[in-house]
Design a protein around this motif. Sequence first.
Motif, PDB file in Angstrom:
ATOM      1  N   LEU A  68       0.908  -1.066   0.032  1.00  0.00           N
ATOM      2  CA  LEU A  68       0.013   0.147  -0.039  1.00  0.00           C
ATOM      3  C   LEU A  68       0.759   1.153  -0.156  1.00  0.00           C
ATOM      4  O   LEU A  68       0.568   2.243  -0.714  1.00  0.00           O
ATOM      5  N   LYS A  74      -3.246  -0.252  -4.989  1.00  0.00           N
ATOM      6  CA  LYS A  74      -4.000   0.858  -4.917  1.00  0.00           C
ATOM      7  C   LYS A  74      -5.266   0.707  -4.027  1.00  0.00           C
ATOM      8  O   LYS A  74      -5.977  -0.192  -3.973  1.00  0.00           O
ATOM      9  N   SER A  75      -5.317   1.730  -2.989  1.00  0.00           N
ATOM     10  CA  SER A  75      -6.557   1.904  -2.001  1.00  0.00           C
ATOM     11  C   SER A  75      -7.140   3.305  -1.735  1.00  0.00           C
ATOM     12  O   SER A  75      -6.328   4.159  -2.148  1.00  0.00           O
ATOM     13  N   ASN A  76      -7.879   3.396  -1.164  1.00  0.00           N
ATOM     14  CA  ASN A  76      -8.443   4.869  -0.247  1.00  0.00           C
ATOM     15  C   ASN A  76      -7.870   4.565   0.961  1.00  0.00           C
ATOM     16  O   ASN A  76      -8.513   5.670   1.610  1.00  0.00           O
ATOM     17  N   VAL A  77      -6.922   4.045   1.511  1.00  0.00           N
ATOM     18  CA  VAL A  77      -6.560   3.946   2.690  1.00  0.00           C
ATOM     19  C   VAL A  77      -5.664   5.193   3.007  1.00  0.00           C
ATOM     20  O   VAL A  77      -4.917   5.623   2.020  1.00  0.00           O
ATOM     21  N   ASN A 134       0.818   5.895  -2.377  1.00  0.00           N
ATOM     22  CA  ASN A 134      -0.309   5.289  -2.180  1.00  0.00           C
ATOM     23  C   ASN A 134      -1.502   6.131  -2.715  1.00  0.00           C
ATOM     24  O   ASN A 134      -1.318   7.533  -2.571  1.00  0.00           O
TER      25      ASN A 134
END
Length: 134
Positions: A68, A74-77, A134
């Motif tokens: 991450l 890929k993430s919304n973290v 990220n």
Amino acid sequence: MKRIPEKKATFLLLTILSIVIAFHLLILTGLIPFEIVWGGRLKNTSGMVIFEIISIAINIAMLLVVCLHGGIIKSNVKPGLIKGFLWIMFFLFLLNTIGNLASNNIYEKVIFTPLTVLLAILSLNLAVSKTGRN
């Protein structure tokens, strides 16, 4: 102290964590004797299975955090949360280093102590980095 470039630190962490996961899988399957880990304190197979499954799960979670941070996944973290987990990794590796030094097993002292020091340094390097893809 000169910092390790972020891409290099990410690559090294991913590589070492992957090798560590493979190592614990080999212990779980019995191809490597469990007496050389956990300070030589495990006395039976059922205890080993529990500790190894926990260890594998923690290492997979750390691998995910590094992925991450490095933008591999890929993430919304939120980046701050990922940085927090990198700090937790740093402290866990420091504690692990102390545990390795106190181990009854020479393999843990000689091989795994330097490895956990390196993992701590790499985790710290990412935790204090200004970026993170990220």
